[in-house]
Design a protein around this motif. Structure first.
Motif, PDB file in Angstrom:
ATOM      1  N   TYR A  36       0.812  -1.215   0.000  1.00  0.00           N
ATOM      2  CA  TYR A  36       0.000   0.000   0.000  1.00  0.00           C
ATOM      3  C   TYR A  36       0.846   1.266   0.000  1.00  0.00           C
ATOM      4  O   TYR A  36       1.864   1.365   0.677  1.00  0.00           O
ATOM      5  CB  TYR A  36      -0.934   0.031   1.215  1.00  0.00           C
ATOM      6  N   SER A  37       0.394   2.224  -0.787  1.00  0.00           N
ATOM      7  CA  SER A  37       0.936   3.570  -0.774  1.00  0.00           C
ATOM      8  C   SER A  37      -0.138   4.497  -1.310  1.00  0.00           C
ATOM      9  O   SER A  37      -1.089   4.056  -1.962  1.00  0.00           O
ATOM     10  CB  SER A  37       2.197   3.680  -1.636  1.00  0.00           C
ATOM     11  N   GLN A  38       0.021   5.795  -1.051  1.00  0.00           N
ATOM     12  CA  GLN A  38      -0.961   6.750  -1.569  1.00  0.00           C
ATOM     13  C   GLN A  38      -0.946   6.757  -3.092  1.00  0.00           C
ATOM     14  O   GLN A  38      -1.986   6.893  -3.741  1.00  0.00           O
ATOM     15  CB  GLN A  38      -0.673   8.151  -1.030  1.00  0.00           C
ATOM     16  N   ALA A  39       0.242   6.577  -3.689  1.00  0.00           N
ATOM     17  CA  ALA A  39       0.338   6.534  -5.145  1.00  0.00           C
ATOM     18  C   ALA A  39      -0.432   5.344  -5.703  1.00  0.00           C
ATOM     19  O   ALA A  39      -1.112   5.448  -6.735  1.00  0.00           O
ATOM     20  CB  ALA A  39       1.806   6.470  -5.575  1.00  0.00           C
ATOM     21  N   LEU A  40      -0.343   4.197  -5.031  1.00  0.00           N
ATOM     22  CA  LEU A  40      -1.075   3.018  -5.499  1.00  0.00           C
ATOM     23  C   LEU A  40      -2.574   3.222  -5.331  1.00  0.00           C
ATOM     24  O   LEU A  40      -3.372   2.818  -6.179  1.00  0.00           O
ATOM     25  CB  LEU A  40      -0.627   1.784  -4.722  1.00  0.00           C
ATOM     26  N   MET A  41      -2.967   3.875  -4.235  1.00  0.00           N
ATOM     27  CA  MET A  41      -4.382   4.167  -4.030  1.00  0.00           C
ATOM     28  C   MET A  41      -4.904   5.065  -5.128  1.00  0.00           C
ATOM     29  O   MET A  41      -6.004   4.864  -5.655  1.00  0.00           O
ATOM     30  CB  MET A  41      -4.562   4.836  -2.662  1.00  0.00           C
ATOM     31  N   ASN A  42      -4.122   6.055  -5.509  1.00  0.00           N
ATOM     32  CA  ASN A  42      -4.514   6.934  -6.599  1.00  0.00           C
ATOM     33  C   ASN A  42      -4.587   6.180  -7.919  1.00  0.00           C
ATOM     34  O   ASN A  42      -5.511   6.359  -8.717  1.00  0.00           O
ATOM     35  CB  ASN A  42      -3.528   8.096  -6.710  1.00  0.00           C
ATOM     36  N   ARG A  43      -3.612   5.299  -8.147  1.00  0.00           N
ATOM     37  CA  ARG A  43      -3.592   4.507  -9.378  1.00  0.00           C
ATOM     38  C   ARG A  43      -4.821   3.619  -9.489  1.00  0.00           C
ATOM     39  O   ARG A  43      -5.316   3.344 -10.579  1.00  0.00           O
ATOM     40  CB  ARG A  43      -2.314   3.652  -9.375  1.00  0.00           C
ATOM     41  N   SER A  44      -5.352   3.180  -8.344  1.00  0.00           N
ATOM     42  CA  SER A  44      -6.470   2.236  -8.352  1.00  0.00           C
ATOM     43  C   SER A  44      -7.755   2.842  -8.899  1.00  0.00           C
ATOM     44  O   SER A  44      -8.643   2.116  -9.347  1.00  0.00           O
ATOM     45  CB  SER A  44      -6.723   1.711  -6.929  1.00  0.00           C
ATOM     46  N   SER A  45      -7.883   4.172  -8.864  1.00  0.00           N
ATOM     47  CA  SER A  45      -9.145   4.803  -9.252  1.00  0.00           C
ATOM     48  C   SER A  45      -9.511   4.552 -10.704  1.00  0.00           C
ATOM     49  O   SER A  45     -10.698   4.573 -11.053  1.00  0.00           O
ATOM     50  CB  SER A  45      -9.096   6.300  -8.969  1.00  0.00           C
ATOM     51  N   VAL A  46      -8.531   4.281 -11.558  1.00  0.00           N
ATOM     52  CA  VAL A  46      -8.845   4.018 -12.961  1.00  0.00           C
ATOM     53  C   VAL A  46      -9.663   2.741 -13.124  1.00  0.00           C
ATOM     54  O   VAL A  46     -10.360   2.559 -14.120  1.00  0.00           O
ATOM     55  CB  VAL A  46      -7.536   3.936 -13.785  1.00  0.00           C
ATOM     56  N   TYR A  47      -9.623   1.872 -12.122  1.00  0.00           N
ATOM     57  CA  TYR A  47     -10.340   0.601 -12.194  1.00  0.00           C
ATOM     58  C   TYR A  47     -11.761   0.675 -11.635  1.00  0.00           C
ATOM     59  O   TYR A  47     -12.452  -0.349 -11.601  1.00  0.00           O
ATOM     60  CB  TYR A  47      -9.547  -0.484 -11.456  1.00  0.00           C
ATOM     61  N   PHE A  48     -12.201   1.850 -11.216  1.00  0.00           N
ATOM     62  CA  PHE A  48     -13.557   1.960 -10.670  1.00  0.00           C
ATOM     63  C   PHE A  48     -14.619   1.468 -11.659  1.00  0.00           C
ATOM     64  O   PHE A  48     -15.510   0.703 -11.278  1.00  0.00           O
ATOM     65  CB  PHE A  48     -13.854   3.403 -10.248  1.00  0.00           C
ATOM     66  N   PRO A  49     -14.594   1.881 -12.943  1.00  0.00           N
ATOM     67  CA  PRO A  49     -15.597   1.346 -13.884  1.00  0.00           C
ATOM     68  C   PRO A  49     -15.472  -0.161 -14.094  1.00  0.00           C
ATOM     69  O   PRO A  49     -16.480  -0.835 -14.335  1.00  0.00           O
ATOM     70  CB  PRO A  49     -15.304   2.117 -15.179  1.00  0.00           C
ATOM     71  N   VAL A  50     -14.249  -0.687 -14.012  1.00  0.00           N
ATOM     72  CA  VAL A  50     -14.063  -2.136 -14.148  1.00  0.00           C
ATOM     73  C   VAL A  50     -14.753  -2.854 -12.992  1.00  0.00           C
ATOM     74  O   VAL A  50     -15.455  -3.859 -13.202  1.00  0.00           O
ATOM     75  CB  VAL A  50     -12.561  -2.493 -14.185  1.00  0.00           C
ATOM     76  N   ILE A  51     -14.558  -2.346 -11.786  1.00  0.00           N
ATOM     77  CA  ILE A  51     -15.232  -2.926 -10.621  1.00  0.00           C
ATOM     78  C   ILE A  51     -16.739  -2.815 -10.791  1.00  0.00           C
ATOM     79  O   ILE A  51     -17.489  -3.743 -10.454  1.00  0.00           O
ATOM     80  CB  ILE A  51     -14.787  -2.223  -9.322  1.00  0.00           C
ATOM     81  N   GLY A  52     -17.199  -1.683 -11.323  1.00  0.00           N
ATOM     82  CA  GLY A  52     -18.627  -1.519 -11.575  1.00  0.00           C
ATOM     83  C   GLY A  52     -19.163  -2.555 -12.540  1.00  0.00           C
ATOM     84  O   GLY A  52     -20.261  -3.098 -12.332  1.00  0.00           O
ATOM     85  N   LEU A  53     -18.391  -2.876 -13.577  1.00  0.00           N
ATOM     86  CA  LEU A  53     -18.843  -3.878 -14.539  1.00  0.00           C
ATOM     87  C   LEU A  53     -18.871  -5.269 -13.907  1.00  0.00           C
ATOM     88  O   LEU A  53     -19.783  -6.065 -14.178  1.00  0.00           O
ATOM     89  CB  LEU A  53     -17.938  -3.878 -15.770  1.00  0.00           C
ATOM     90  N   LEU A  54     -17.883  -5.571 -13.077  1.00  0.00           N
ATOM     91  CA  LEU A  54     -17.878  -6.863 -12.382  1.00  0.00           C
ATOM     92  C   LEU A  54     -19.076  -6.983 -11.443  1.00  0.00           C
ATOM     93  O   LEU A  54     -19.732  -8.032 -11.393  1.00  0.00           O
ATOM     94  CB  LEU A  54     -16.579  -7.029 -11.598  1.00  0.00           C
ATOM     95  N   LEU A  55     -19.365  -5.915 -10.712  1.00  0.00           N
ATOM     96  CA  LEU A  55     -20.542  -5.924  -9.853  1.00  0.00           C
ATOM     97  C   LEU A  55     -21.812  -6.081 -10.683  1.00  0.00           C
ATOM     98  O   LEU A  55     -22.712  -6.842 -10.323  1.00  0.00           O
ATOM     99  CB  LEU A  55     -20.611  -4.636  -9.027  1.00  0.00           C
ATOM    100  N   GLY A  56     -21.876  -5.355 -11.795  1.00  0.00           N
ATOM    101  CA  GLY A  56     -23.034  -5.455 -12.664  1.00  0.00           C
ATOM    102  C   GLY A  56     -23.244  -6.863 -13.185  1.00  0.00           C
ATOM    103  O   GLY A  56     -24.383  -7.335 -13.296  1.00  0.00           O
ATOM    104  N   ALA A  57     -22.151  -7.554 -13.505  1.00  0.00           N
ATOM    105  CA  ALA A  57     -22.261  -8.936 -13.972  1.00  0.00           C
ATOM    106  C   ALA A  57     -22.843  -9.834 -12.883  1.00  0.00           C
ATOM    107  O   ALA A  57     -23.674 -10.717 -13.163  1.00  0.00           O
ATOM    108  CB  ALA A  57     -20.888  -9.452 -14.408  1.00  0.00           C
ATOM    109  N   LEU A  58     -22.416  -9.603 -11.641  1.00  0.00           N
ATOM    110  CA  LEU A  58     -22.975 -10.372 -10.518  1.00  0.00           C
ATOM    111  C   LEU A  58     -24.456 -10.081 -10.346  1.00  0.00           C
ATOM    112  O   LEU A  58     -25.267 -10.996 -10.138  1.00  0.00           O
ATOM    113  CB  LEU A  58     -22.235 -10.039  -9.232  1.00  0.00           C
TER     114      LEU A  58
END
Length: 261
Positions: A36-58
């Motif tokens: 964990y780092s703040q930079a990694l946390m910031n980098r993770s935000s690009v995957y928010f729509p991907v997580i949304g699509l995975l949730l949507g599939a469920l």
């Protein structure tokens, strides 16, 4: 721990960022080791729509299975319960806190203080109940229902990224979970997230030809209208406001899909 370890590679950092986004937005356990780092946390935000699509599939799969046993409205209510459990009502909590703050605060300081209060007031309760009821009603009118369940969470999670890029963060960074996500969010990663959402919508065009246009309109309108409201009332955005933006975008998209149906 530092983000860049000796064995760290760009691919491994992106893999960790994906799992960090999953852990941030849902209650699903992270199954990989995260440096964990703040930079990694910031980098993770690009995957928010991907997580949304995975949730949507469920959600879509759960609905199709439940609809074999129960009426559509009952199945949708069960899917909604699944959503609230998987996400911990993360965005709905932001909606309630934001509406409470904007409805009950008379100064910027008052609004920010109310927004941080874990208790829910009249404004937040009314907004939350209305949003959940409207969501179920719109999903019931969408055609096909599984498509709306699949794509809405993906599209809606693009709005916070636009807001983070265009607006200033206003809150106490020492107590906020969203500050590490929002800080220095790059335009390049926003373009990547936007391209992913666009491709997901284009892939669904055989079932909903107008979906890309509806998605673009929903994200743009909510981003502009909600963002302008926030700028006027608190001078920027907070983590709760980002969550409210997700809920508003989902409802806007579902309104469009229901109208076409």
């Amino acid at each position: 721990m530092p983000e860049h370890t000796p064995e760290s590679t760009p691919l491994s950092r992106e893999w960790q960022a994906f799992w960090l986004a999953l852990g941030f937005l849902t209650r699903i356990p992270m199954l990989v080791r995260i440096d964990y780092s703040q930079a990694l946390m910031n980098r993770s935000s690009v995957y928010f729509p991907v997580i949304g699509l995975l949730l949507g599939a469920l959600y879509a799969l759960a609905y199709l299975l439940m609809a074999l046993l129960w009426p559509p409205v009952v199945s949708l209510l069960l899917v909604l319960a699944l959503h609230l459990w998987l996400t911990g009502a993360f965005h709905e909590d932001g909606l309630a806190d934001s509406v409470d703050a904007l409805g009950g605060g008379y100064t910027v300081a008052d609004r920010l203080r109310i927004m941080k209060d874990s208790r829910i007031g009249t404004y937040g309760t009314v907004a939350l109940v209305t949003a959940l009821a409207l969501k179920v009603a719109l999903l019931a009118e969408a055609s096909p229902v599984w498509l709306a369940l699949l794509i809405a969470p993906c599209v809606a999670r693009l709005t916070p990224l636009l807001m983070m890029r265009a607006m200033h963060y206003v809150s106490d960074p020492g107590t906020s979970k969203s500050k590490p996500v929002a800080e220095a969010f790059s335009g390049r990663r926003l373009l990547v997230a936007t391209a992913f959402v666009a491709l997901a919508c284009l892939a669904m065009m055989p079932w909903a030809p107008m979906l890309p246009i509806l998605a673009a309109i929903s994200v743009t309108l909510v981003g502009l209208a909600w963002g302008r409201n926030l700028e006027h009332n608190i001078g920027g955005y907070t983590g709760d406001a980002l969550g409210a933006g997700v809920v508003f975008t989902e409802l806007a998209l579902l309104l469009g899909l229901a109208a076409l149906a």
